[in-house]
Design a protein around this motif. Structure first.
Motif, PDB file in Angstrom:
ATOM      1  N   LYS A   1       0.834  -1.216   0.000  1.00 11.72           N
ATOM      2  CA  LYS A   1       0.000   0.000   0.000  1.00 11.72           C
ATOM      3  C   LYS A   1       0.863   1.259   0.000  1.00 11.72           C
ATOM      4  N   SER A   2       1.882   1.248   0.861  1.00  9.66           N
ATOM      5  CA  SER A   2       2.720   2.448   0.952  1.00  9.66           C
ATOM      6  C   SER A   2       3.488   2.664  -0.351  1.00  9.66           C
ATOM      7  N   THR A   3       3.932   1.572  -0.963  1.00  7.95           N
ATOM      8  CA  THR A   3       4.657   1.700  -2.242  1.00  7.95           C
ATOM      9  C   THR A   3       3.719   2.284  -3.290  1.00  7.95           C
TER      10      THR A   3
ATOM     11  N   THR B   1       6.102   8.133   2.529  1.00  9.36           N
ATOM     12  CA  THR B   1       5.703   7.199   3.575  1.00  9.36           C
ATOM     13  C   THR B   1       6.703   6.035   3.670  1.00  9.36           C
ATOM     14  N   ARG B   2       6.791   5.441   4.824  1.00  9.46           N
ATOM     15  CA  ARG B   2       7.805   4.404   5.048  1.00  9.46           C
ATOM     16  C   ARG B   2       7.416   3.093   4.361  1.00  9.46           C
ATOM     17  N   ILE B   3       8.428   2.451   3.790  1.00  8.91           N
ATOM     18  CA  ILE B   3       8.228   1.166   3.120  1.00  8.91           C
ATOM     19  C   ILE B   3       9.210   0.171   3.717  1.00  8.91           C
TER      20      ILE B   3
ATOM     21  N   PHE C   1       3.205  -4.328   9.248  1.00  7.23           N
ATOM     22  CA  PHE C   1       2.966  -3.129  10.075  1.00  7.23           C
ATOM     23  C   PHE C   1       4.114  -2.113   9.995  1.00  7.23           C
ATOM     24  N   THR C   2       4.583  -1.887   8.784  1.00  7.28           N
ATOM     25  CA  THR C   2       5.548  -0.805   8.582  1.00  7.28           C
ATOM     26  C   THR C   2       4.839   0.520   8.838  1.00  7.28           C
ATOM     27  N   THR C   3       3.606   0.585   8.342  1.00 14.46           N
ATOM     28  CA  THR C   3       2.820   1.804   8.525  1.00 14.46           C
ATOM     29  C   THR C   3       1.994   1.651   9.794  1.00 14.46           C
ATOM     30  N   LEU C   4       2.145   2.603  10.691  1.00 12.74           N
ATOM     31  CA  LEU C   4       1.431   2.498  11.966  1.00 12.74           C
ATOM     32  C   LEU C   4       0.332   3.548  12.110  1.00 12.74           C
TER      33      LEU C   4
ATOM     34  N   ALA D   1      -5.312   7.987   1.172  1.00 12.82           N
ATOM     35  CA  ALA D   1      -4.821   7.688   2.523  1.00 12.82           C
ATOM     36  C   ALA D   1      -4.254   6.282   2.561  1.00 12.82           C
ATOM     37  N   ASP D   2      -3.016   6.182   3.009  1.00  7.27           N
ATOM     38  CA  ASP D   2      -2.389   4.875   3.226  1.00  7.27           C
ATOM     39  C   ASP D   2      -2.729   4.493   4.661  1.00  7.27           C
ATOM     40  N   ILE D   3      -3.544   3.470   4.788  1.00 10.51           N
ATOM     41  CA  ILE D   3      -4.038   3.090   6.110  1.00 10.51           C
ATOM     42  C   ILE D   3      -3.277   1.837   6.556  1.00 10.51           C
TER      43      ILE D   3
HETATM   44 MG   LIG Z   1       2.737   0.688   4.694  1.00  9.34          MG
END
Ligand SMILES: [Mg+2]
Ligand SMILES: Nc1nc2c(ncn2[C@@H]2O[C@H](COP(=O)(O)OP(=O)(O)OP(=O)(O)O)[C@@H](O)[C@H]2O)c(=O)[nH]1
Length: 552
Positions: A315-317, A327-329, A334-337, A369-371
């Motif tokens: 998702k973040s990519t 955003t972090r990849i 759970f890279t994205t918090l 939105a990257d959730i």
């Molecule tokens: Mg992510």
């Protein structure tokens, strides 16, 4: 070239390098990456070497390193979708007691100026903001107080106004209010007032603090002075305040701010109290106190598109490939918090949108939105809990991000829908518990400061009144589509075909999606877009698709 020139060039080399880097950056910051949309195969075709090809000028290859960055190359996106703030409108300045003093004029007429009115608080929903964190950080918001009036009929300066800017999609609800003017009005109504023939009355001692006496007066003068009937006043603009209790659903961009709380009106100077019986009044009125509001701000609309997927789905990519988001990849779950929001510019900053919308003001951008990733039993507060299911509920359209490299992408999609269905069921059944974040009260220490010396406000601690949850449209009624990622990996084609088959069955109503409630579903064509987010391939179809949904 002389040695000196060569040295000079050498010393400029880092600068030159930086200039080249900026050029490269510009190429991919202008909205949708300009990447040739080939079919998604892994093997790159050899470039034909014809007579026209110039070996001296190598073709610039698009820099895709931002789509597969090292895990520490990211910028933190601060996000907050709820906050409570205490807001004070400014109190009015006091009127002045003064008399004209000139040579040969022994007892001049009163010439005390009026106090300035307090600053007002305005609110405006603006596009471009995505989070309430800035507002939350401001804590207590105060408009400036009006300055006191002065002698020689000099009026006091107005207090400075305050503007609160919030993202479009914010709902503002009132938790508590203290209105000093309403308080006086109520008290006057309650206390039986005995008016004498001149319309004057003996003021109860508690109302002493509505008046300013001539400098040098004794407290006993309060007992001997006959004050006129107090008339609580408001600024004229107070008529434009929203009706109490405040409930504002700011779902549109606002060109002009609207009034939230008008400042207190300034006090009257002593010339206002001249009467036949009192030609030289030795008092003036104090300014009215500003209203205090405790407001709850909540984002009802998080973004135009919400990316829903399992952890590590990409998702973040995908967000990085569509926007300038950093955003972090990382290749772990759970890279994205917390959500991160990116803006897709669809006009390449030219003012002419790439996607035309008929008969409407063309949109030039939309937000994604990257959730954080959704896992099985998330509706039971597993993984990152119900918090991010709440974020999904706040997206206008849903993009289900399915990882084609997993064994069964269809099963993955079913799990996602099941979780959403379960969450919606819980939401319909009961009031979800308010998170701790909601009860977060800011700015308590400052509450004791304002009005302290002027108006005698009784200071009550902030009440933690729970507000009912916002009513939001059901998840099932939102338009949705599927983004099948990692299509560059081997053996993903058959899985994608299988996924498409499943979606066509759902579309025709032959298969029921899991988590279905007996509610009306969104039932239009279900699109599935194969992409390789890491290479930026296939992603250009997404903005067009989203714009179709947003135009509906
Ligand atoms: Mg992510
Ligand atoms: N081959 C390939 N790898 C990808 C693609 N998209 C993402 N990845 C990789 O998949 C891994 C996870 O990517 P993320 O974008 O962090 O995944 P995510 O869904 O945001 O994960 P969470 O934040 O944990 O929910 C990273 O190692 C990416 O490089 C793709 O299109 N192709």
């Amino acid at each position: 070239m002389s040695k000196r020139h060569a040295d000079l060039l050498f010393s400029f080399r880092p600068l030159l390098r930086r200039a080249i880097h900026v050029q490269e950056y510009r190429v991919h910051v202008s909205g949708i990456p300009r990447i040739c949309h080939r079919c998604l195969s892994t093997d790159a075709k050899p470039t034909p070497s014809g007579r026209n090809s110039n070996p001296a000028v190598p073709k610039p290859s698009p820099d895709l390193s931002h789509l597969n960055p090292p895990p520490d190359d990211y910028s933190r996106f601060i996000f907050q979708d709820k906050c409570r703030s205490v807001i004070y409108a400014g109190s009015g300045g006091n009127g002045c007691v003064s008399f004209l003093r000139e040579k040969y004029i022994e007892e001049g007429p009163p010439n005390g100026g009026d106090g300035g009115s307090g600053g007002s608080v305005y609110i405006q929903a603006v596009e471009g903001l995505t989070s309430l964190h800035k507002l939350a950080r401001r804590g207590v918001i105060r408009a400036g107080r009006g300055k006191h009036g002065q002698g020689k009929s000099k009026g006091g300066k107005r207090g400075t106004d305050v503007l609160i800017q919030v993202p479009v999609g914010t709902v503002v609800r009132e938790i508590d209010r203290y209105d000093p003017v309403a308080e006086v009005e109520n008290r006057l109504r309650e206390v039986s007032i005995e008016l004498d023939e001149d319309g004057e009355l003996e003021m109860p001692s508690i109302d002493r603090n509505r008046w300013v006496l001539y400098p040098g007066s004794k407290p006993s003068d309060f007992l001997t002075t006959k004050f006129p009937k107090p008339v609580p006043r408001r600024q004229n603009i107070a008529a434009m305040e929203p009706k109490a209790p405040i409930y504002l659903d700011l779902s549109q961009h606002m060109d002009k701010p609207i009034l939230l709380a008008a400042g207190g009106v300034g006090g009257l100077g002593n010339p206002h109290f001249v009467s036949r019986s009192m030609t030289r009044p030795k008092f003036a009125s104090k300014g009215e106190g500003g209203v205090r509001l405790e407001l709850d701000f909540e984002l009802k609309l998080l973004a135009d598109v919400g990316l829903v997927g399992k952890p590590n789905a990409g998702k973040s990519t995908l967000l990085r490939s569509l926007t300038n988001s950093r955003t972090r990849i990382g290749n772990w779950e759970f890279t994205t918090l917390s959500p991160s929001i990116g803006t897709v510019v669809i006009d390449n900053h030219t003012g002419r949108p790439l996607v035309e919308s008929k008969g409407k003001i063309p949109r030039t951008n939309f937000t994604i939105a990257d959730i954080p990733g959704l896992i099985e039993d998330a509706h039971l507060d597993r993984g990152l809990g119900l918090g991010f299911l709440r974020h999904i509920e706040r997206a206008r359209t849903l993009a289900f991000v399915v990882d084609l490299s997993t064994d069964d992408p269809v099963e993955g999609l079913k799990i996602l829908w099941n979780e959403l269905g379960q969450y919606q069921r819980l939401r319909d059944l009961e009031v979800p518990p308010e998170s701790d974040e909601t009860n977060d009260v800011r700015g308590l220490p400052e509450l004791n400061v304002q009005h302290g010396d002027d108006v005698g406000v009784d200071i009550t601690p902030l009440r933690l009144k729970p507000l009912p949850p916002l009513t939001l449209p059901s998840i099932h009624t939102k338009p949705w589509f599927v983004v099948a990622t990692k299509a560059d990996l081997p053996e993903t084609r058959t899985k994608f075909e299988y996924l498409q088959e499943y979606l066509s069955l759902v579309e025709r109503g032959l298969v029921e999606l899991p988590g279905s409630l007996n509610q009306k579903r969104w039932n239009k064509k279900i699109h599935a877009v194969p992409v390789s987010a890491i290479r930026g391939e296939g992603v250009s179809r997404i903005p067009k698709l989203v714009m179709e949904f947003l135009d509906e």
